[in-house]
Design a protein around this motif. Structure first.
Motif, PDB file in Angstrom:
ATOM      1  N   THR A  75       0.857  -1.025  -0.117  1.00 42.71           N
ATOM      2  CA  THR A  75      -0.048  -0.112  -0.132  1.00 42.71           C
ATOM      3  C   THR A  75       0.863   1.407  -0.072  1.00 42.71           C
ATOM      4  O   THR A  75       2.097   1.347   0.736  1.00 42.71           O
ATOM      5  N   PHE A  76       0.325   2.234  -0.927  1.00 42.54           N
ATOM      6  CA  PHE A  76       1.304   3.234  -0.860  1.00 42.54           C
ATOM      7  C   PHE A  76       0.419   4.553  -1.035  1.00 42.54           C
ATOM      8  O   PHE A  76      -0.596   4.510  -1.890  1.00 42.54           O
ATOM      9  N   ALA A  77       1.052   5.753  -0.775  1.00 38.52           N
ATOM     10  CA  ALA A  77       0.322   7.176  -1.436  1.00 38.52           C
ATOM     11  C   ALA A  77       0.693   7.440  -2.779  1.00 38.52           C
ATOM     12  O   ALA A  77       1.936   6.859  -3.200  1.00 38.52           O
ATOM     13  N   ARG A  78       0.021   7.882  -3.608  1.00 33.29           N
ATOM     14  CA  ARG A  78       0.170   7.840  -5.004  1.00 33.29           C
ATOM     15  C   ARG A  78      -0.469   9.387  -5.490  1.00 33.29           C
ATOM     16  O   ARG A  78      -1.757   9.488  -5.162  1.00 33.29           O
ATOM     17  N   VAL A  79      -0.104  10.239  -6.406  1.00 30.86           N
ATOM     18  CA  VAL A  79      -0.667  11.134  -6.990  1.00 30.86           C
ATOM     19  C   VAL A  79      -1.054  10.786  -8.206  1.00 30.86           C
ATOM     20  O   VAL A  79      -0.495   9.704  -8.924  1.00 30.86           O
ATOM     21  N   ASN A  80      -2.374  11.533  -8.770  1.00 31.23           N
ATOM     22  CA  ASN A  80      -2.992  10.992 -10.042  1.00 31.23           C
ATOM     23  C   ASN A  80      -1.923  11.387 -11.126  1.00 31.23           C
ATOM     24  O   ASN A  80      -1.292  12.262 -11.122  1.00 31.23           O
ATOM     25  N   GLU A  81      -2.640  10.897 -12.225  1.00 33.78           N
ATOM     26  CA  GLU A  81      -1.861  11.198 -13.525  1.00 33.78           C
ATOM     27  C   GLU A  81      -2.858  11.704 -14.437  1.00 33.78           C
ATOM     28  O   GLU A  81      -3.986  11.150 -14.605  1.00 33.78           O
ATOM     29  N   MET A  82      -2.559  12.464 -15.333  1.00 32.69           N
ATOM     30  CA  MET A  82      -3.167  13.087 -16.308  1.00 32.69           C
ATOM     31  C   MET A  82      -3.581  12.151 -17.542  1.00 32.69           C
ATOM     32  O   MET A  82      -2.610  11.655 -18.069  1.00 32.69           O
ATOM     33  N   ILE A  83      -4.908  12.148 -17.906  1.00 31.72           N
ATOM     34  CA  ILE A  83      -5.054  11.393 -18.980  1.00 31.72           C
ATOM     35  C   ILE A  83      -5.114  12.103 -20.126  1.00 31.72           C
ATOM     36  O   ILE A  83      -4.626  11.951 -21.142  1.00 31.72           O
ATOM     37  N   GLY A  84      -5.684  13.475 -20.004  1.00 30.77           N
ATOM     38  CA  GLY A  84      -5.646  14.645 -21.026  1.00 30.77           C
ATOM     39  C   GLY A  84      -6.980  15.375 -20.987  1.00 30.77           C
ATOM     40  O   GLY A  84      -7.783  15.220 -20.123  1.00 30.77           O
ATOM     41  N   TYR A  85      -7.193  16.077 -21.945  1.00 32.70           N
ATOM     42  CA  TYR A  85      -8.209  17.035 -22.360  1.00 32.70           C
ATOM     43  C   TYR A  85      -9.455  16.190 -22.693  1.00 32.70           C
ATOM     44  O   TYR A  85      -9.340  15.482 -23.688  1.00 32.70           O
ATOM     45  N   VAL A  86     -10.773  16.589 -22.315  1.00 35.48           N
ATOM     46  CA  VAL A  86     -11.885  15.947 -22.816  1.00 35.48           C
ATOM     47  C   VAL A  86     -12.978  17.013 -23.035  1.00 35.48           C
ATOM     48  O   VAL A  86     -13.059  17.640 -22.294  1.00 35.48           O
ATOM     49  N   PRO A  87     -13.421  17.108 -24.187  1.00 33.30           N
ATOM     50  CA  PRO A  87     -14.737  17.886 -24.418  1.00 33.30           C
ATOM     51  C   PRO A  87     -15.693  17.872 -23.587  1.00 33.30           C
ATOM     52  O   PRO A  87     -16.272  16.596 -23.507  1.00 33.30           O
TER      53      PRO A  87
END
Length: 125
Positions: A75-87
Motif C-alpha cells: 500500500t502506498f500514497a500516489r498522486v494521480n496522472e493526467m489522461i488528457g483533455y476531454v470536451p
C-alpha cells in the motif's frame, strides 16, 4: 458506450456489484487551491473558453490517493496522472469508462489494494 453499460435495468453502471472500494471524484477550476486535486480517483479541472463564460471541457486525471497501511509495502500514497483533455460533450462517457475500468478490473481479493490508484499503478494509463 458499448461495454460500459451493464444492461442491468436497476443499476446500469454498477450492475450486480458495487465498486471494490470507495471512489472519490473532485472538480475544480484553474487557480482554485481549496482542495488537493492530485489525491482523488478522478480529478476534473474545468476549462473555459477565452470569454470566461462558456465551458469548453475538462482536463482529466486519475489514480490518486493518500491512504496507506502502516508496515504494508503493497500500500502506498500516489498522486494521480493526467489522461488528457476531454470536451464537455464527451465527459459523461469518459467518466463512465473510467468507472467501468475500476468496476471490471479493480482488485476484489485484497481490500487494501482495491482503490483505482493501484490499478493505474499496475496497468498504467
Amino acid at each position: 458506450g458499448t461495454g460500459i453499460i451493464t444492461g442491468d435495468p436497476e443499476e446500469p453502471l454498477y450492475g450486480r456489484c458495487y465498486l471494490p472500494r470507495k471512489f472519490k471524484i473532485a472538480v475544480t477550476v484553474p487557480g482554485d487551491n481549496s482542495m488537493d486535486i492530485f489525491i482523488h480517483d478522478i480529478a476534473l479541472v474545468v476549462i473555459m473558453d477565452e470569454d470566461g463564460k462558456t465551458l469548453r471541457g475538462y482536463n482529466v486525471m486519475v489514480g490518486g490517493g493518500m491512504g496507506r497501511t502502516h508496515n504494508k509495502e503493497s500500500t502506498f500514497a500516489r498522486v494521480n496522472e493526467m489522461i488528457g483533455y476531454v470536451p464537455k460533450e464527451d465527459i459523461t462517457e469518459a467518466l463512465k469508462a473510467i468507472l467501468a475500468t475500476q468496476r471490471d478490473h479493480g482488485n476484489r481479493q485484497v481490500r487494501a489494494n482495491a482503490r483505482l490508484k493501484y490499478l493505474v499503478h499496475t496497468l498504467g494509463i
